[in-house]
Design an enzyme around this catalytic site. Structure first.
Site, PDB file in Angstrom:
ATOM      1  N   GLY A   1      34.046 -25.435  25.469  1.00 21.26           N
ATOM      2  CA  GLY A   1      33.819 -23.998  25.568  1.00 21.26           C
ATOM      3  C   GLY A   1      34.577 -23.356  26.704  1.00 21.26           C
TER       4      GLY A   1
ATOM      5  N   GLY B   1      34.945 -22.518  29.907  1.00 20.07           N
ATOM      6  CA  GLY B   1      34.322 -22.904  31.168  1.00 20.07           C
ATOM      7  C   GLY B   1      34.703 -22.029  32.334  1.00 20.07           C
ATOM      8  NE  ARG B   2      40.471 -22.923  33.764  1.00 20.20           N
ATOM      9  CZ  ARG B   2      41.522 -23.443  34.392  1.00 20.20           C
ATOM     10  NH1 ARG B   2      41.594 -23.377  35.703  1.00 20.20           N
ATOM     11  NH2 ARG B   2      42.482 -24.022  33.710  1.00 20.20           N
TER      12      ARG B   2
ATOM     13  CG  ASP C   1      35.752 -24.189  40.524  1.00 22.43           C
ATOM     14  OD1 ASP C   1      36.311 -23.812  39.473  1.00 22.43           O
ATOM     15  OD2 ASP C   1      36.383 -24.597  41.516  1.00 22.43           O
TER      16      ASP C   1
ATOM     17  NE  ARG D   1      39.929 -21.713  22.878  1.00 22.53           N
ATOM     18  CZ  ARG D   1      40.813 -21.899  23.847  1.00 22.53           C
ATOM     19  NH1 ARG D   1      41.554 -22.997  23.855  1.00 22.53           N
ATOM     20  NH2 ARG D   1      40.947 -21.015  24.817  1.00 22.53           N
TER      21      ARG D   1
ATOM     22  CG  ASP E   1      39.834 -28.377  23.826  1.00 29.85           C
ATOM     23  OD1 ASP E   1      40.172 -29.558  23.617  1.00 29.85           O
ATOM     24  OD2 ASP E   1      39.887 -27.853  24.956  1.00 29.85           O
ATOM     25  CG  ASN E   2      43.890 -27.202  25.038  1.00 27.34           C
ATOM     26  OD1 ASN E   2      42.946 -26.463  25.304  1.00 27.34           O
ATOM     27  ND2 ASN E   2      44.252 -28.192  25.836  1.00 27.34           N
TER      28      ASN E   2
ATOM     29  CG  ASP F   1      44.020 -23.220  26.261  1.00 24.40           C
ATOM     30  OD1 ASP F   1      43.701 -22.224  26.919  1.00 24.40           O
ATOM     31  OD2 ASP F   1      43.334 -23.664  25.330  1.00 24.40           O
TER      32      ASP F   1
END
Length: 480
Positions: A86, A88-89, A121, A179, A248-249, A258
């Site tokens: 998913g 994530g950032r 993060d 994707r 996923d890319n 990506d």
């Protein structure tokens, strides 16, 4: 003019996202924006006139109609099922409604923690945002389907990677961020009805001509496969190595997406591995066509509940056909051939073998070849080879092949120079811009973006030169 945004993804695919707001950065500031793209999209110049903070470009404000979501998807990474992944950032802020009725995703990368951040993060760093902005724009001006970069925001937020860096955000635009991994997510959750909803969404918005056709799903997957084949052919002909072709890319629309540990070939090395984390060489340059097929097979598996196996196999065959046809056409154009002849592949492979033995620069070799004159037995390219006897033998066969075409030098050279770039985004050029930007000097970032807008223009400066030796040894990883 007021920008108009819609929320088709949010409204029509409620199981595929979490709604949330971006988390702004400390002391965020806009350091670059794509003036040409902004003008094409009728984005008011006033939006980029931010003197206090970074506005929408830093996730501090939203434009009317924006409804931010983080998308969920899964995928295979380095050939292994990785489960749920998913955004994530990144956060999809909204979909700009264009004059022709189509839409364009505004996706803010580095926008903070999401439910899909896993151990991350939620941040991007200045280095990676600069690389992606440069790469996506370079690919666009090379004529290769890609996401686009609209803006970069820098900040004082510390972010730990291999070393401590600073956080940044990239506004990425694309017709869609759908994707392969979106389909895998619901297939492996045993929710085939949601897989079909994704396919319906894609057909409804990107292939509406098939909505009422009984075999719409098979036709749609065939087109996904064909677009993927043409994309990979473009990568191979320009010498582009993606570096991390996880499922996923992979874009349903056949876009390059990506940008991480990517690289353009310097020396011609078919086994080039751009990603120093790719210890087995799964994503090496010459393996990209087979990996793309493997990824399509994973996507095909998710579609088995509503597409017959025979139709899926026909679509996978379509990938091979599109790849080989488009690659052959492009390479003949690079060599200056207007017709197809039976010995063309042998002639090309002989050149590749010679280049590999000599470590010839991929981009410069084809660019120099584009200045060949049929009547001249010599070529400036000759001086770049050590084994000149081997080059002379090949070059004589090449000139003989050119003479079979009823095309004069000027027309042939013009064609070749439209497909053989003088400039590509070499890693060392990107690194030079990054090093300066990290010291607060954005001039090289802006200058390099301008250079990359004219890749087919001959230059006599270092943007079109071979890289220095240190530039060939730059290591890039997924954090890049």
């Amino acid at each position: 003019m007021t920008l108009s945004f819609t929320a088709r993804w949010r409204d029509e695919l409620p199981a595929t996202y979490t709604a949330l707001l971006p988390t702004p950065l400390k002391n965020a500031r806009l350091i670059w924006y794509n003036d040409e793209l902004a003008q094409q999209l009728a984005i008011p110049a006033s939006l980029f006139d931010v003197t206090n903070g970074a506005g929408v470009w830093g996730g501090e404000t939203l434009l009317p109609g924006m409804s931010p979501v983080a998308q969920v998807y899964s995928g295979h990474q380095f050939g292994v099922w990785a489960g749920q992944l998913g955004d994530g950032r990144g956060i999809l802020l909204g979909e700009q409604l264009l004059a022709d009725g189509s839409t364009l995703d505004w996706h803010l990368k580095g926008a903070g923690l999401t439910p899909y951040s896993r151990m991350g993060d939620g941040r991007a760093v200045l280095r990676s945002t600069i690389r992606e902005s440069l790469a996506s724009e370079a690919m666009h001006y090379l004529g290769i389907p890609t996401t686009r970069a609209l803006s970069i925001v820098a900040s004082d937020t510390p972010v730990q990677r291999e070393t401590q860096e600073t956080g940044a955000m990239l506004m990425r635009l694309a017709q869609s961020h759908m994707r392969f991994g979106h389909f895998e997510h619901f297939y492996y959750r045993r929710e085939p009805e949601k897989v079909q909803q994704l396919a319906d969404f894609a057909i409804r918005h990107y292939w509406p001509q098939w909505q009422d056709v009984p075999e719409k799903y098979a036709l749609w997957f065939e087109e996904v496969a064909a677009r993927t084949g043409r994309l990979i052919a473009e990568w191979q002909t320009v010498g582009f190595s993606h570096g991390v072709m996880n499922t996923d890319n992979m874009s349903i629309l056949g876009l390059t997406i990506d940008y991480g540990p990517f690289g353009f070939l310097d020396d011609y090395d078919p086994g080039f591995i751009g990603n120093h984390s790719d210890h087995q060489g799964r994503y090496r340059f010459d393996n990209q066509p087979s990996v793309a097929l493997w990824n399509l097979q994973r996507l095909a598996q998710t579609l088995t509940p509503f597409i017959e196996i025979d139709a899926l196999n026909r679509a996978l065959d379509r990938y091979q056909d599109a790849l080989l046809t488009h690659y052959g056409q492009r390479m003949r154009q690079k060599l200056g051939f207007f017709t197809e002849q039976k010995d063309d592949n042998a002639l090309l492979n002989e050149l590749f073998s010679l280049m590999a033995r000599e470590g010839s620069d991929y981009t410069r070799t084809f660019r120099m070849l584009s200045h060949t004159e049929q009547q001249s037995a010599s070529s400036p390219l000759r001086d770049t080879f050590i084994d000149r006897t081997a080059f002379d033998a090949w070059f004589e066969r090449y000139r003989a092949r050119l003479r079979t075409e009823a095309v004069d030098d000027a027309l042939r050279q013009q064609q070749m120079q439209r497909v053989n770039p003088a400039v590509v985004l070499r890693n060392w050029l990107a690194q030079r811009a990054i090093d300066a930007a990290e010291q607060g000097d954005m001039a090289e970032l802006h200058r390099l973006h301008e250079v990359l807008r004219q890749p087919f223009t001959d230059r006599d400066d270092d943007y079109a030169s071979r890289p220095p030796e240190w530039g060939k040894r730059l290591e890039v990883s997924c954090s890049s």
